[in-house]
Each structure stands twice: as structure tokens, then as C-alpha cells.
Write an enzyme that holds these catalytic residues in place. Structure first.
Site, PDB file in Angstrom:
ATOM      1  N   GLY A 174       1.140   3.468  -5.966  1.00 34.99           N
ATOM      2  CA  GLY A 174       0.404   2.864  -7.063  1.00 34.99           C
ATOM      3  C   GLY A 174      -1.001   2.459  -6.708  1.00 34.99           C
ATOM      4  N   GLY A 182      -2.089   0.132  -4.707  1.00 34.86           N
ATOM      5  CA  GLY A 182      -2.330  -0.119  -3.290  1.00 34.86           C
ATOM      6  C   GLY A 182      -2.657   1.146  -2.530  1.00 34.86           C
ATOM      7  N   TYR A 188       6.104 -13.858 -14.589  1.00 37.37           N
ATOM      8  CA  TYR A 188       5.008 -12.957 -14.216  1.00 37.37           C
ATOM      9  C   TYR A 188       3.661 -13.556 -14.616  1.00 37.37           C
ATOM     10  CZ  TYR A 188       2.226  -8.713 -13.695  1.00 37.37           C
ATOM     11  OH  TYR A 188       1.274  -7.803 -13.309  1.00 37.37           O
ATOM     12  N   ALA A 238       0.803  -1.228   0.000  1.00 35.80           N
ATOM     13  CA  ALA A 238       0.000   0.000   0.000  1.00 35.80           C
ATOM     14  C   ALA A 238       0.833   1.274   0.000  1.00 35.80           C
ATOM     15  CB  ALA A 238      -0.936  -0.007   1.209  1.00 35.80           C
TER      16      ALA A 238
END
Length: 295
Positions: free
Chosen positions: A25, A27, A163, A22
């Protein structure tokens, strides 16, 4: 109607939400929106100094706690220290296409942080959860494949391959978690979301310089803001949706737009693969679905 005003958050006063990753971005955008709506938001972050700095930019009730998803001991410490009910867990943190590396426990970093870390955290917190778990995936899951015989990609590492595997794992985890919750008639729901193409710090940290340049350029030309990218997560976290629902942007190729229910790839809908991944994740992390919930 724009994505920004496509739905309203309910009054979240009295509810507690944990958001991983957090400090910036998606978050941080998610945290700000939830706190404005009245929730008490726990920023679960690796860097406490950055977490506290981020919390100072949030208008509402917040708390900062240490959590390193690349370290199972840290995950256990976070869960062991939790007291009281937790309404919503948002598994948002992630790493995107770094150079080949491993977590403290020896897992390929993307698989270890994006999937195994959140797998362990969720199961360790399930005793306290009252409402739902939202795990952030990506459209990249569509090119993913779980290497069950080599999940750490030893000898075959490619950043994009790792990813995509981790983001597919997020959706299979959500599918199997919901199956288990349904099986014990739990009111807790497991959902997933993806932000489309959103302008976040992740793209600027991609290891490959060509891919990084293209992504940064795409951020300027195509991407929506982090606040808009957070809307699918917020929608999944607050709206009345069925378990295992997957939320993403409604626009072209799900790149941007108002949040809506979206489809997942056939691989992400494979119930047998979801069970197999769950069993592998239990073996790797030593964390299991809480036995006392089954009784």
C-alpha cells in the site's frame, strides 16, 4: 498537471528514512519513491518475510527490520538497536476498523497501533532524528473525539469511532510534538499528511462486511492509486514546510489530487487537548519526551 508529476523529489542520496508499515500500500509506494531518489530506506515491519519480499521490489538501498507497533517491547527493541543518525521517520503503519481487539499491552488496537505505537517509537528515536517526523492521518479525523476517560473504548467500541479517534490523535500528537521541539529550539520538525481516498489493502480488511463492500467499490470508482496517495507523505517528508504542517490532496473533498497544505478540524487544532493527550500517552506507554534534549 497531474498529482503524479506535481512536484519532484530532491536528491536524497546519503539520507536515511524509516517507514513503518512498508510491506504494501502507501508504505511500499512511499519506500519505492524515496529509494529511487537515493535514500536508504529502512522498512520497519511486523512480518519480516513480507518485508523482505517487499524490499526485493524496491529499486534502491533498503534494509528490513522487525517492528510490531502493537507491542511496546518490540518498539523499544527497535529503538535500542538503532545506531547513527536518522533523517526522517515516517509513521505510516496503521489498522483500519478491525473487530474489537487489544494490543499486547492491552490498548484498543487502533488507538494502540495508530497512535500509541508511533508516539512511543518517535520519542524513543528523537535522540537520533536530524530532520523531521511525518505521521499519516486521515480525513476521518474530522469525526473523531478523544475519549480521555476511556481511550480504549471499553464498553462502547465501534470500529469507525476507534479509527476516527486514532486519526485525530495523530494530528494532536503532531501539534504537541512540534510545540515541544520549538520550545527547545530543535531543528527537527513534526508534520502530518493524509492520502485522501487511496486504493490500499486497508479497505479490504475492514471488519464490517457492508462497510468493506462499499469501500472496495469506492476503491474502483473513486480512489487514486497507492503511488498517488503516497504523494502527500512524500511532500511532507521532503519539501521545505513549517512545523505542524498538514498535507493532503488538493482535489474535491481532499479525496485525490496533487499534494498541498490542507486544514485540520477545530478538534485537531486544540492545543490544550494535544497537551492532555500527550500526558495520557506518556502515562499509558511509560515513554516520555527525551529529557536530555530539553537541557
Amino acid at each position: 498537471m497531474t498529482a503524479r508529476n506535481s512536484f519532484g523529489l530532491p536528491d536524497l542520496t546519503g539520507r536515511t528514512v524509516v517507514v513503518t508499515g512498508a510491506t504494501g500500500g502507501l508504505g511500499l509506494a512511499t519506500t519505492r519513491a524515496l529509494a529511487r531518489a537515493g535514500a536508504h530506506v529502512v522498512l520497519a515491519v511486523r512480518d519480516l518475510a513480507r518485508g523482505r519480499a517487499a524490499a526485493r521490489t524496491v529499486d534502491g538501498s533498503t534494509e528490513v527490520r522487525h517492528l510490531d507497533l502493537a507491542d511496546l517491547a518490540s518498539i523499544r527493541a527497535f529503538a535500542d538497536s538503532w545506531q547513527g543518525d536518522l533523517d526522517v521517520l515516517i509513521n505510516n503503519a496503521g489498522v483500519m476498523m478491525p473487530p474489537e481487539s487489544a494490543t499486547k499491552d492491552g490498548f484498543e488496537t487502533q488507538f494502540g497501533v495508530n497512535h500509541l505505537g508511533h508516539f512511543a517509537l518517535t520519542n524513543l528515536l528523537l535522540r537520533s532524528l536530524t530532520d523531521r517526523v511525518v505521521t499519516v492521518s486521515s480525513v476521518a479525523h474530522r469525526s473523531g473525539r478523544i475519549r480521555f476517560d476511556n481511550p480504549n473504548l471499553v464498553g462502547e467500541y465501534r470500529a469507525s469511532l476507534g479509527y476516527a479517534q486514532s486519526k485525530l490523535a495523530n494530528l494532536l500528537f503532531t501539534l504537541e510534538l512540534q510545540r515541544r521541539l520549538t520550545g527547545i529550539r530543535s531543528p527537527v520538525r513534526a508534520l502530518a499528511a493524509h492520502p485522501g481516498w487511496s486504493d490500499t489493502p486497508l479497505q479490504s480488511r475492514v471488519h464490517n462486511p457492508v462497510a468493506r463492500t462499499l469501500m472496495v467499490l469506492g476503491n474502483k470508482l473513486v480512489a487514486q492509486s497507492s503511488s498517488a496517495g503516497a504523494l502527500p507523505t512524500l511532500y511532507a517528508a521532503t519539501q521545505d514546510l513549517p512545523g505542524a504542517a498538514y498535507v493532503g490532496p488538493s482535489g474535491f473533498k481532499e479525496l485525490r489530487g496533487a499534494p498541498t497544505l490542507v486544514s485540520r478540524s477545530p478538534a485537531a487544532s486544540d492545543a490544550e487537548a494535544a497537551k492532555r493527550l500527550w500526558e495520557l500517552s506518556e502515562e499509558l506507554t511509560g515513554v516520555r519526551f527525551p529529557a536530555e534534549l530539553v537541557r
